[in-house]
Design a protein around this motif. Structure first.
Motif, short mmCIF file in Angstrom:
data_model
loop_
_atom_site.label_atom_id
_atom_site.label_comp_id
_atom_site.label_asym_id
_atom_site.label_seq_id
_atom_site.Cartn_x
_atom_site.Cartn_y
_atom_site.Cartn_z
N PHE A 60 -14.89 56.06 21.13
CA PHE A 60 -14.59 54.78 20.50
C PHE A 60 -13.12 54.38 20.61
N ASN A 61 -12.33 55.20 21.31
CA ASN A 61 -10.93 54.86 21.56
C ASN A 61 -10.81 54.19 22.92
N ASP A 62 -11.49 53.07 23.04
CA ASP A 62 -11.56 52.35 24.30
C ASP A 62 -11.38 50.86 24.03
N ASN A 63 -10.94 50.14 25.05
CA ASN A 63 -10.66 48.72 24.86
C ASN A 63 -11.87 47.93 24.36
N ILE A 90 -14.02 45.96 17.10
CA ILE A 90 -14.60 46.71 15.98
C ILE A 90 -13.49 47.30 15.12
N HIS A 91 -12.44 47.79 15.75
CA HIS A 91 -11.30 48.32 15.00
C HIS A 91 -10.70 47.23 14.11
N ARG A 92 -10.60 46.01 14.67
CA ARG A 92 -10.06 44.90 13.88
C ARG A 92 -10.98 44.55 12.72
N ASN A 118 -1.83 61.97 14.99
CA ASN A 118 -1.41 62.98 15.96
C ASN A 118 -2.59 63.43 16.82
N LEU A 119 -3.73 63.68 16.16
CA LEU A 119 -4.92 64.14 16.88
C LEU A 119 -5.41 63.07 17.85
N ASN A 120 -5.36 61.82 17.43
CA ASN A 120 -5.80 60.72 18.29
C ASN A 120 -4.91 60.63 19.54
N GLU A 129 -8.43 55.76 12.78
CA GLU A 129 -8.03 56.88 13.64
C GLU A 129 -9.17 57.88 13.78
N TRP A 130 -9.87 58.16 12.67
CA TRP A 130 -10.99 59.11 12.69
C TRP A 130 -12.08 58.63 13.63
N ILE A 131 -12.40 57.34 13.56
CA ILE A 131 -13.44 56.77 14.43
C ILE A 131 -13.04 56.88 15.89
N LYS A 132 -11.75 56.69 16.17
CA LYS A 132 -11.28 56.78 17.56
C LYS A 132 -11.39 58.20 18.12
#
Length: 219
Positions: free
Chosen positions: A150-153, A158-160, A71-73, A140-143
């Motif tokens: 870090f919530n960028d394309n 790195i997310h994977r 939700n926060l993300n 989600e926390w990292i994003k």
């Protein structure tokens, strides 16, 4: 060479400010503009201002009511993609008001509200139970941290990597380890930001950083 005492210096400062304002006024009055485009009125800006503050209040309420890191993300994305552009557009329109109306037009303020600060205050409620996080919650926390940097394309790979390594709450502390962060693909600046946040969650400001990476030893 002039002997500039305090009185003369004040006079020169006021004289310079006056000349600068006259120059601005001259440029404004003689600027090229599209006559077909109506100039925004104070009432129009008040309406825009009301809408932007309504959105800000709504976002603040949604942040307080958030039930998960996901939700926060989503709210962080909404701030970036919806709220910030609207706020910038409001201030852009304010600049179109005539100089004589400048005082009256200060209805929104130039400073954009730091809603990311509200996000970070709320995220602390979830960080208490970081040890129980699943892999998806770590991602989600990292994003969310670092104002959603870090919530960028460019960080999708790195997310994977984090997902493939199945890094969860038990291994959360590995995100403060230099070798682990390099393995994931973070650059030096990003690694410093990640370590700062992990240290805040796990140890607080005076905690010690471990040199052992359980992800590296496990894989």
């Amino acid at each position: 060479i002039f002997d500039l005492n305090q009185r003369n210096l004040k006079f020169l400062v006021h004289w310079y400010d006056h000349k600068r304002y006259k120059l601005y006024l001259y440029k404004y009055q003689n600027r090229e503009r599209d006559e077909s485009a109506p100039e925004p009125s104070i009432s129009q800006l008040r309406c825009i201002n009301t809408n932007i503050h309504r959105l800000k209040t709504q976002l603040k309420c949604e942040i307080v009511a958030a039930k998960s890191l996901s939700n926060l993300n989503n709210l962080s994305i909404k701030i970036r993609d919806e709220f910030e552009p609207k706020w910038k557009e409001l201030n852009k329109q304010r600049l179109e008001i005539k100089p004589r109306d400048c005082i009256e037009s200060q209805i929104a303020g130039d400073a954009m509200p730091n809603l990311y600060g509200d996000i970070m205050n709320k995220i602390k409620e979830f960080e208490v139970d970081y040890i129980d996080w699943q892999n998806e919650e770590v991602i989600e926390w990292i994003k969310i941290i670092e104002d959603g940097k870090f919530n960028d394309n460019e960080y999708e790979n790195i997310h994977r990597q984090i997902k493939n390594l199945e890094l969860d709450g038990d291994a959360f502390q590995d995100l403060q380890n230099e070798s682990c962060l390099k393995l994931l693909g973070f650059n030096l600046l990003d690694r410093n930001g990640i370590k700062k946040n992990v240290e805040r969650v796990v140890y607080g400001p005076s905690g010690k950083i471990s040199d052992i990476c359980t992800v590296c030893t496990r894989n």
